[in-house]
Scaffold this motif. Structure first.
Motif, PDB file in Angstrom:
ATOM      1  N   LEU A  46       0.783  -1.234   0.000  1.00  0.00           N
ATOM      2  CA  LEU A  46       0.000   0.000   0.000  1.00  0.00           C
ATOM      3  C   LEU A  46       0.819   1.290   0.000  1.00  0.00           C
ATOM      4  O   LEU A  46       0.264   2.356  -0.229  1.00  0.00           O
ATOM      5  CB  LEU A  46      -0.969   0.002   1.183  1.00  0.00           C
ATOM      6  CG  LEU A  46      -2.113  -1.004   1.076  1.00  0.00           C
ATOM      7  CD1 LEU A  46      -3.073  -0.844   2.235  1.00  0.00           C
ATOM      8  CD2 LEU A  46      -2.843  -0.893  -0.254  1.00  0.00           C
ATOM      9  N   THR A  47       2.127   1.216   0.237  1.00  0.00           N
ATOM     10  CA  THR A  47       2.950   2.420   0.188  1.00  0.00           C
ATOM     11  C   THR A  47       3.189   2.797  -1.272  1.00  0.00           C
ATOM     12  O   THR A  47       3.530   1.942  -2.093  1.00  0.00           O
ATOM     13  CB  THR A  47       4.274   2.197   0.940  1.00  0.00           C
ATOM     14  OG1 THR A  47       3.967   2.019   2.332  1.00  0.00           O
ATOM     15  CG2 THR A  47       5.213   3.378   0.781  1.00  0.00           C
ATOM     16  N   VAL A  71      -5.240   7.561  -3.158  1.00  0.00           N
ATOM     17  CA  VAL A  71      -3.789   7.505  -3.314  1.00  0.00           C
ATOM     18  C   VAL A  71      -3.172   7.456  -1.919  1.00  0.00           C
ATOM     19  O   VAL A  71      -3.456   8.296  -1.070  1.00  0.00           O
ATOM     20  CB  VAL A  71      -3.266   8.722  -4.102  1.00  0.00           C
ATOM     21  CG1 VAL A  71      -1.751   8.681  -4.202  1.00  0.00           C
ATOM     22  CG2 VAL A  71      -3.895   8.767  -5.488  1.00  0.00           C
ATOM     23  N   ILE A  72      -2.344   6.470  -1.705  1.00  0.00           N
ATOM     24  CA  ILE A  72      -1.708   6.272  -0.396  1.00  0.00           C
ATOM     25  C   ILE A  72      -0.211   6.442  -0.578  1.00  0.00           C
ATOM     26  O   ILE A  72       0.421   5.676  -1.310  1.00  0.00           O
ATOM     27  CB  ILE A  72      -2.034   4.874   0.171  1.00  0.00           C
ATOM     28  CG1 ILE A  72      -3.551   4.697   0.271  1.00  0.00           C
ATOM     29  CG2 ILE A  72      -1.364   4.680   1.523  1.00  0.00           C
ATOM     30  CD1 ILE A  72      -3.988   3.278   0.563  1.00  0.00           C
ATOM     31  N   SER A  73       0.343   7.447   0.084  1.00  0.00           N
ATOM     32  CA  SER A  73       1.788   7.667  -0.062  1.00  0.00           C
ATOM     33  C   SER A  73       2.585   6.784   0.886  1.00  0.00           C
ATOM     34  O   SER A  73       3.689   6.363   0.565  1.00  0.00           O
ATOM     35  CB  SER A  73       2.147   9.139   0.145  1.00  0.00           C
ATOM     36  OG  SER A  73       1.721   9.582   1.417  1.00  0.00           O
ATOM     37  N   SER A  74       2.003   6.485   2.073  1.00  0.00           N
ATOM     38  CA  SER A  74       2.731   5.591   2.977  1.00  0.00           C
ATOM     39  C   SER A  74       1.783   4.920   3.967  1.00  0.00           C
ATOM     40  O   SER A  74       0.725   5.446   4.289  1.00  0.00           O
ATOM     41  CB  SER A  74       3.819   6.345   3.745  1.00  0.00           C
ATOM     42  OG  SER A  74       3.240   7.302   4.614  1.00  0.00           O
ATOM     43  N   VAL A  75       2.210   3.755   4.401  1.00  0.00           N
ATOM     44  CA  VAL A  75       1.508   2.982   5.430  1.00  0.00           C
ATOM     45  C   VAL A  75       2.577   2.461   6.374  1.00  0.00           C
ATOM     46  O   VAL A  75       3.585   1.903   5.926  1.00  0.00           O
ATOM     47  CB  VAL A  75       0.726   1.794   4.822  1.00  0.00           C
ATOM     48  CG1 VAL A  75       0.145   0.910   5.898  1.00  0.00           C
ATOM     49  CG2 VAL A  75      -0.372   2.293   3.908  1.00  0.00           C
ATOM     50  N   MET A  86      -0.961   7.688   5.210  1.00  0.00           N
ATOM     51  CA  MET A  86      -0.942   9.031   4.626  1.00  0.00           C
ATOM     52  C   MET A  86      -1.696   8.877   3.309  1.00  0.00           C
ATOM     53  O   MET A  86      -1.180   8.262   2.364  1.00  0.00           O
ATOM     54  CB  MET A  86       0.486   9.522   4.389  1.00  0.00           C
ATOM     55  CG  MET A  86       1.210   9.913   5.651  1.00  0.00           C
ATOM     56  SD  MET A  86       0.414  11.228   6.599  1.00  0.00           S
ATOM     57  CE  MET A  86       0.492  12.598   5.466  1.00  0.00           C
ATOM     58  N   ALA A  87      -2.929   9.382   3.292  1.00  0.00           N
ATOM     59  CA  ALA A  87      -3.808   9.116   2.159  1.00  0.00           C
ATOM     60  C   ALA A  87      -4.376  10.401   1.577  1.00  0.00           C
ATOM     61  O   ALA A  87      -4.771  11.312   2.301  1.00  0.00           O
ATOM     62  CB  ALA A  87      -4.950   8.214   2.600  1.00  0.00           C
ATOM     63  N   ILE A 154      -5.202  -2.541  -6.917  1.00  0.00           N
ATOM     64  CA  ILE A 154      -4.169  -1.719  -6.288  1.00  0.00           C
ATOM     65  C   ILE A 154      -3.080  -1.503  -7.324  1.00  0.00           C
ATOM     66  O   ILE A 154      -2.526  -2.466  -7.865  1.00  0.00           O
ATOM     67  CB  ILE A 154      -3.608  -2.412  -5.033  1.00  0.00           C
ATOM     68  CG1 ILE A 154      -4.730  -2.639  -4.031  1.00  0.00           C
ATOM     69  CG2 ILE A 154      -2.469  -1.594  -4.433  1.00  0.00           C
ATOM     70  CD1 ILE A 154      -4.382  -3.577  -2.903  1.00  0.00           C
ATOM     71  N   GLU A 155      -2.815  -0.244  -7.625  1.00  0.00           N
ATOM     72  CA  GLU A 155      -1.780   0.107  -8.593  1.00  0.00           C
ATOM     73  C   GLU A 155      -0.633   0.775  -7.865  1.00  0.00           C
ATOM     74  O   GLU A 155      -0.851   1.638  -7.023  1.00  0.00           O
ATOM     75  CB  GLU A 155      -2.327   1.091  -9.644  1.00  0.00           C
ATOM     76  CG  GLU A 155      -3.433   0.536 -10.489  1.00  0.00           C
ATOM     77  CD  GLU A 155      -3.962   1.560 -11.498  1.00  0.00           C
ATOM     78  OE1 GLU A 155      -3.560   2.752 -11.428  1.00  0.00           O
ATOM     79  OE2 GLU A 155      -4.776   1.176 -12.335  1.00  0.00           O
ATOM     80  N   LYS A 156       0.568   0.379  -8.184  1.00  0.00           N
ATOM     81  CA  LYS A 156       1.736   1.051  -7.623  1.00  0.00           C
ATOM     82  C   LYS A 156       1.934   2.360  -8.376  1.00  0.00           C
ATOM     83  O   LYS A 156       1.837   2.417  -9.597  1.00  0.00           O
ATOM     84  CB  LYS A 156       2.991   0.191  -7.746  1.00  0.00           C
ATOM     85  CG  LYS A 156       3.008  -1.009  -6.822  1.00  0.00           C
ATOM     86  CD  LYS A 156       2.820  -0.648  -5.366  1.00  0.00           C
ATOM     87  CE  LYS A 156       4.113  -0.451  -4.656  1.00  0.00           C
ATOM     88  NZ  LYS A 156       3.974  -0.224  -3.216  1.00  0.00           N
ATOM     89  N   ALA A 157       2.183   3.417  -7.625  1.00  0.00           N
ATOM     90  CA  ALA A 157       2.411   4.726  -8.225  1.00  0.00           C
ATOM     91  C   ALA A 157       3.804   4.753  -8.837  1.00  0.00           C
ATOM     92  O   ALA A 157       4.745   4.178  -8.285  1.00  0.00           O
ATOM     93  CB  ALA A 157       2.275   5.816  -7.170  1.00  0.00           C
TER      94      ALA A 157
END
Length: 169
Positions: A46-47, A71-75, A86-87, A154-157
């Motif tokens: 999820l990061t 969009v999730i920048s960090s978990v 951090m969403a 879930i897509e990786k940015a």
């Protein structure tokens, strides 16, 4: 009368307690190691990722799916079932990136993000159960008097690659 007997008993008790203390501080059990690996996998999944999919609204089953993107920048695990997300939330014409402390429960090897009447600043109060598995998510949600289902992938940015600075000749 044998006076060495109390000393032998004392020695056995001392050795047993020392052995127990060493074992208690030794490496984690296989089950703890397995859970730590699952938690790490969840964090990595999820990061720098986006949940991209659709949601339904109960009572409005007109066949239309509404698009969603989180969009999730960090978990990061805080402790116990508490995780810091951090969403970026884009909903109802609003757009904000927020730190959210959410509960994550586990059903075997499957994490379930759990909200119970959770107040999201500026967005409202929500209850949800969102399962994460094999690059996908699915769950239920409610926001007071409305709710439905949600699902997607879930897509990786893509990480932005910095251009190397050019030096002048």
């Amino acid at each position: 009368m044998n006076h060495s007997r109390p000393y032998v008993l004392f020695l056995l008790v001392a050795l047993a307690s020392t052995s127990y203390a060493v074992d208690a501080d030794a490496t984690k059990t296989p089950a703890q190691d397995a859970m730590a690996a699952l938690e790490k996998q969840f964090e990595v999944t999820l990061t720098n990722a986006a949940l991209v999919g659709s949601f339904t609204v109960k009572g409005k089953e007109d066949g239309k799916l509404h698009q969603e993107r989180y969009v999730i920048s960090s978990v990061k695990k805080i402790e116990g079932e508490s995780w810091l997300f951090m969403a970026r939330i884009q909903y109802g014409g609003k757009d904000a990136t927020l730190p959210l402390i959410l509960r994550v429960k586990w059903a075997g090897d499957t994490p379930i993000i759990t909200l119970d009447k959770f107040k999201v600043p500026g967005f409202g109060t929500f209850t949800a159960r969102v399962m994460i598995y094999d690059g996908q998510y699915a769950g239920t949600w409610s926001g007071g008097d409305h709710g439905g289902q949600m699902f997607g992938r879930i897509e990786k940015a893509e990480l932005e690659k910095a251009e190397p600075e050019k030096t002048k000749p």
